[in-house]
Design an enzyme around this catalytic site. Structure first.
Site, PDB file in Angstrom:
ATOM      1  N   GLN A 196     -12.484   2.125  -4.426  1.00  0.00           N
ATOM      2  CA  GLN A 196     -11.160   2.690  -4.216  1.00  0.00           C
ATOM      3  C   GLN A 196     -10.101   1.603  -4.372  1.00  0.00           C
ATOM      4  O   GLN A 196     -10.345   0.430  -4.159  1.00  0.00           O
ATOM      5  CB  GLN A 196     -11.066   3.297  -2.812  1.00  0.00           C
ATOM      6  N   ASP A 295      -8.685   6.642   9.730  1.00  0.00           N
ATOM      7  CA  ASP A 295      -7.930   6.011   8.634  1.00  0.00           C
ATOM      8  C   ASP A 295      -8.034   6.903   7.398  1.00  0.00           C
ATOM      9  O   ASP A 295      -8.745   6.597   6.443  1.00  0.00           O
ATOM     10  CB  ASP A 295      -8.494   4.616   8.355  1.00  0.00           C
ATOM     11  N   CYS A 335      -1.242   5.659   5.178  1.00  0.00           N
ATOM     12  CA  CYS A 335      -1.034   4.738   4.055  1.00  0.00           C
ATOM     13  C   CYS A 335      -0.016   5.296   3.065  1.00  0.00           C
ATOM     14  O   CYS A 335      -0.011   4.909   1.899  1.00  0.00           O
ATOM     15  CB  CYS A 335      -2.349   4.431   3.357  1.00  0.00           C
TER      16      CYS A 335
END
Length: 391
Positions: A196, A295, A335
């Site tokens: 990723q 997350d 994020c």
């Protein structure tokens, strides 16, 4: 060089070093611009504001690289900016062999991401204009870092918006499919072609250090959206008795298992599951944890997706609060630039109201310092996390 004038009032933010000009803010061109062309930006009265490159087909039409008349866009300017970025990273004394070298606008090189993984560099060109300067970028990185190889990752989302396409792959030297990097006292396998982002979540380095501080010996921890185990390994290293690491991807879970073996760590259960469904199951079974960490991937890639993203965060937080012990710790990250710290606080409040729990803030974190946040460029701050005690 083409001259571009902006509408009255736009010059104020540009003189404050904001580097973007939106398409509706442009008043006129000295001639029809070409994609990626270098431009001089002037105010309505013709006074100099900066040098940039233009893509008239996209919303952010001009990205400025220089606000000084004496610094035109050139190979030398790119070399100077990359050298400055490298010097800054070295000044941070990061306890790692891998870091972000160039953080786009955060290093005054909009449209460029460059990450260093030990002896190798991974590049992303995210704008048409920066992609035209790729030879200058590659040359400057080779001269500055002397890497064994450079790999280009294709950012298909950005390239589709900007209207260009690259092949990606190895563009200099040789790059193995997998390498081992070091962060503090832990090591990780990184698959650059398949991983990723550019291969690893380097931006969460500071957050991983915080987790080491928060986890106490004997804790039972849950790591939701665990990816290749960055947080899970740090939980176990800090003395957690047991860690459940959950991800929907069997590929990243396998890398996580290998990372645990690489570091001689057992006591981590790697679970392939949908995060929402798994947390619902844990709640139904009455399981609780000393620390629950979430997350998730970016739920908000643009402003239009923000309402749905916030609903997703609230659902995660409700489920997380249900399975966090009284006195335990709940951690959540975002994020996406579009989700602010205030957004996270509000959805935390809403979730806490629904489950009737008090929460006490312990810490707040942002991306680590090698992903610089420039105050004049709000978009350079994208990663944020909040750590709360559930009372």
């Amino acid at each position: 060089m083409i001259q571009v004038r902006v509408k009255p009032g736009v010059e104020e933010k540009l003189r404050a070093y904001f580097p973007w000009v939106y398409r509706p803010e442009i008043a006129s061109y000295s001639r029809k611009p070409q994609k990626g062309e270098h431009v001089v930006v002037r105010d309505a009265g013709g006074h100099f504001l900066g040098y940039g490159y233009i893509n008239p087909q996209v919303s952010i039409s001009i990205r400025l690289l220089s606000f000084s008349k004496d610094k035109k866009i050139s190979k030398e300017l790119i070399e100077e900016r990359i050298q400055q970025a490298y010097n800054y990273r070295k000044s941070l004394s990061l306890d790692t062999d891998s870091y972000r070298l160039v953080h786009s606008e955060g290093d005054f090189l909009p449209g460029l991401i460059a990450d260093v993984y030990k002896d190798y560099v991974v590049l992303e060109f995210t704008t048409f204009g920066m992609n035209l300067m790729r030879d200058w970028v590659i040359s400057a990185i080779v001269d500055t870092l002397k890497p064994k190889g450079i790999y280009e990752k294709r950012n298909e989302y950005a390239q589709s918006i900007e209207g260009f396409e690259t092949q990606g792959g190895v563009i200099y030297g040789e790059v193995p499919e997998e390498i081992i990097i070091r962060e503090g006292d832990l090591r990780y396998y990184v698959n650059i072609p398949q991983g990723q982002k550019t291969g690893f979540y380097l931006d969460q380095r500071y957050a991983r250090r915080l987790i080491r501080q928060l986890v106490k010996p004997g804790y039972v921890c849950l790591d939701i959206f665990c990816h290749t185990g960055g947080f899970a390994l740090n939980m176990r290293k800090a003395g957690a008795q047991r860690v459940i690491a959950v991800d929907i991807s069997p590929q990243v879970l396998e890398v996580g298992r290998r990372n645990a073996e690489l570091n001689g760590l057992d006591g981590i259960d790697w679970v392939e599951a949908n995060a929402f469904d798994f947390m619902r199951k844990l709640h139904a079974e009455g399981q609780t944890f000393d620390l629950v960490l979430m997350d998730p991937p970016s739920f908000a890639k643009n402003k239009a997706s923000l309402p749905n993203a916030l609903r997703g965060y609230k659902e995660l937080l409700v489920r997380g609060l249900h399975i966090t012990k009284k006195g335990g710790i709940l951690v959540i990250y975002s994020c996406s630039f579009h989700i602010t710290l205030d957004h996270l606080i509000q959805v935390l409040l809403d979730a806490a109201k629904d489950v009737k729990r008090h929460i006490r803030v312990l810490k707040v974190s942002f991306q680590d310092l090698d992903h610089p946040w420039i105050l004049q460029v709000p978009n350079s701050l994208y990663l944020k996390g909040i750590y709360v005690e559930v009372l």
